[in-house]
Write a protein that holds these residues in place. Structure first.
Motif, mmCIF file in Angstrom:
data_model
loop_
_atom_site.group_PDB
_atom_site.id
_atom_site.type_symbol
_atom_site.label_atom_id
_atom_site.label_comp_id
_atom_site.label_asym_id
_atom_site.label_seq_id
_atom_site.Cartn_x
_atom_site.Cartn_y
_atom_site.Cartn_z
ATOM 1 N N GLY A 177 0.829 -1.203 0.000
ATOM 2 C CA GLY A 177 0.000 0.000 0.000
ATOM 3 C C GLY A 177 0.865 1.256 0.000
ATOM 4 N N ASP A 178 0.218 2.410 0.185
ATOM 5 C CA ASP A 178 0.932 3.692 0.184
ATOM 6 C C ASP A 178 1.348 4.025 1.614
ATOM 7 O OD1 ASP A 178 2.012 6.075 -0.552
ATOM 8 O OD2 ASP A 178 0.102 7.146 -0.659
ATOM 9 N N CYS A 179 2.401 3.344 2.078
ATOM 10 C CA CYS A 179 2.825 3.468 3.478
ATOM 11 C C CYS A 179 4.284 3.913 3.566
ATOM 12 C CB CYS A 179 2.679 2.131 4.195
ATOM 13 S SG CYS A 179 1.019 1.446 4.120
ATOM 14 N N SER A 180 4.681 4.269 4.777
ATOM 15 C CA SER A 180 6.067 4.652 4.999
ATOM 16 C C SER A 180 6.984 3.437 4.961
ATOM 17 C CB SER A 180 6.202 5.354 6.353
ATOM 18 O OG SER A 180 5.727 4.518 7.398
ATOM 19 N N SER A 181 6.419 2.258 5.157
ATOM 20 C CA SER A 181 7.194 1.018 5.111
ATOM 21 C C SER A 181 6.290 -0.122 4.680
ATOM 22 C CB SER A 181 7.802 0.697 6.485
ATOM 23 O OG SER A 181 8.419 -0.585 6.480
ATOM 24 N N GLN A 182 6.852 -1.054 3.956
ATOM 25 C CA GLN A 182 6.101 -2.257 3.617
ATOM 26 C C GLN A 182 5.962 -3.131 4.864
ATOM 27 O OE1 GLN A 182 8.293 -5.725 1.878
ATOM 28 N NE2 GLN A 182 9.661 -4.140 1.076
ATOM 29 N N PRO A 183 5.083 -4.133 4.853
ATOM 30 C CA PRO A 183 4.939 -5.027 6.010
ATOM 31 C C PRO A 183 6.280 -5.646 6.402
ATOM 32 C CG PRO A 183 3.149 -5.377 4.476
ATOM 33 C CD PRO A 183 4.119 -4.466 3.783
ATOM 34 N N MET A 226 -6.427 7.025 3.562
ATOM 35 C CA MET A 226 -6.694 6.425 4.861
ATOM 36 C C MET A 226 -6.278 4.951 4.930
ATOM 37 S SD MET A 226 -7.847 9.172 6.092
ATOM 38 C CE MET A 226 -8.530 8.783 7.692
ATOM 39 N N GLU A 227 -6.164 4.291 3.791
ATOM 40 C CA GLU A 227 -5.848 2.862 3.750
ATOM 41 C C GLU A 227 -4.366 2.625 3.528
ATOM 42 O OE1 GLU A 227 -8.319 0.990 0.856
ATOM 43 O OE2 GLU A 227 -10.115 1.123 2.112
ATOM 44 N N GLY A 228 -3.819 1.661 4.280
ATOM 45 C CA GLY A 228 -2.396 1.363 4.173
ATOM 46 C C GLY A 228 -2.128 -0.074 3.766
ATOM 47 N N ALA A 268 -1.670 0.788 17.019
ATOM 48 C CA ALA A 268 -2.962 1.469 16.924
ATOM 49 C C ALA A 268 -3.376 1.522 15.464
ATOM 50 C CB ALA A 268 -2.868 2.871 17.506
ATOM 51 N N GLY A 269 -4.665 1.559 15.242
ATOM 52 C CA GLY A 269 -5.172 1.574 13.888
ATOM 53 C C GLY A 269 -6.439 0.745 13.816
ATOM 54 N N VAL A 270 -7.071 0.773 12.661
ATOM 55 C CA VAL A 270 -8.310 0.027 12.444
ATOM 56 C C VAL A 270 -8.077 -1.021 11.371
ATOM 57 C CG1 VAL A 270 -10.718 0.204 11.713
ATOM 58 C CG2 VAL A 270 -9.711 2.013 13.102
ATOM 59 N N CYS A 276 -6.150 0.724 8.482
ATOM 60 C CA CYS A 276 -6.627 2.070 8.161
ATOM 61 C C CYS A 276 -6.461 3.013 9.343
ATOM 62 C CB CYS A 276 -8.103 2.019 7.764
ATOM 63 S SG CYS A 276 -8.465 0.954 6.352
ATOM 64 N N LYS A 277 -6.388 4.269 9.036
ATOM 65 C CA LYS A 277 -6.370 5.290 10.079
ATOM 66 C C LYS A 277 -7.698 6.036 10.039
ATOM 67 C CE LYS A 277 -3.874 8.484 7.020
ATOM 68 N NZ LYS A 277 -2.641 9.282 6.838
ATOM 69 N N THR A 278 -8.018 6.719 11.110
ATOM 70 C CA THR A 278 -9.272 7.461 11.170
ATOM 71 C C THR A 278 -9.070 8.958 10.987
ATOM 72 O OG1 THR A 278 -9.084 7.587 13.585
ATOM 73 C CG2 THR A 278 -10.352 5.752 12.665
#
Length: 232
Positions: free
Chosen positions: A68-74, A107-109, A135-137, A168-170
């Motif tokens: 996803g569009d994140c600062s780091s991959q899993p 919002m989605e990672g 933390a996160g959803v 996801c974040k809120t």
């Protein structure tokens, strides 16, 4: 003879149910700790070759990660005894899934997709570490998913052969991160066979002890409306 066949049928049905309902657990320490030790790394990026390019299969269940569009991959965080003893730092022997980057409007990672080739998944448990679980959803593409506020484990229930879970974040101005030590699909006690129905015996219809429908001229022991009687 008929009774023997009955028992054989029931035994076969139980075997099929057990096979369809078999529990599958992805324990991340068991999966990747040896590779982390071999490569002398404190972290393994799940999308890399050493972790199967983000995909792992156990029996008829496949788990696939996407960055996803994140600062780091899993990431898999390798086990560290000293770190595990310190409750103020992130846990080890677990995976880390990141939400979308901060202030991007997204919002989605990171996401992970679970798919089953035989039968359906009806329950999935995402087990969190006992400390700093993040933390996160966690959102699911189908079914319902909820977090236990005490254990911080997430549990999905539904009926599907393919489910995508996204971190996801809120709020856009935050960053989120979830940790999981293992994922269990169809834990023991849940069913993988669905929509089986049995027709109720119709009123006024008689059956012999072998379960065969008989007419009114039949003599002997019969079952009618759930009651056993003797017809002479």
């Amino acid at each position: 003879m008929i009774k023997t066949l009955r028992y054989a049928f029931v035994a076969a049905l139980m075997m099929v149910a057990g096979a369809v309902n078999a529990q599958t657990t992805f324990n991340f320490k068991n999966l990747w700790e040896a590779k982390a030790v071999e490569l002398n790394k404190t972290s393994l990026y799940l999308m890399n070759k050493e972790c199967g390019n983000g995909e792992v299969t156990d029996g008829d269940i496949t788990l696939k990660f996407e960055a996803g569009d994140c600062s780091s991959q899993p990431v898999y965080a390798a086990y560290n005894a000293e770190t595990e003893a310190n409750t103020k730092v992130d846990p080890t022997a677990c995976i880390k899934l990141y939400g979308a980057k901060k202030n991007t409007g997204k919002m989605e990672g990171s996401s992970m997709t679970l798919s089953k080739t035989g039968g359906k998944m009806t329950k999935i448990i995402f087990k969190a570490p006992t400390k700093r679980f993040g933390a996160g959803v966690l959102k699911a593409s189908t079914g319902t998913v909820a977090m236990d506020k005490k254990t911080r484990d997430w549990t999905w229930v539904g009926e599907a052969d393919n489910v995508k879970f996204t971190v996801c974040k809120t709020k856009d101005d935050t960053t989120v991160l979830l940790h999981f030590v293992e994922i269990t699909v169809n834990p023991s006690g849940t069913t993988g066979i669905n929509n089986i129905t049995v027709d109720n015996a119709k009123n006024g219809v008689r059956y012999n002890l072998a379960g065969q429908r008989v007419n009114e001229s039949y003599k002997g022991v019969v079952i009618e409306n759930g009651k056993k009687m003797i017809v002479k």
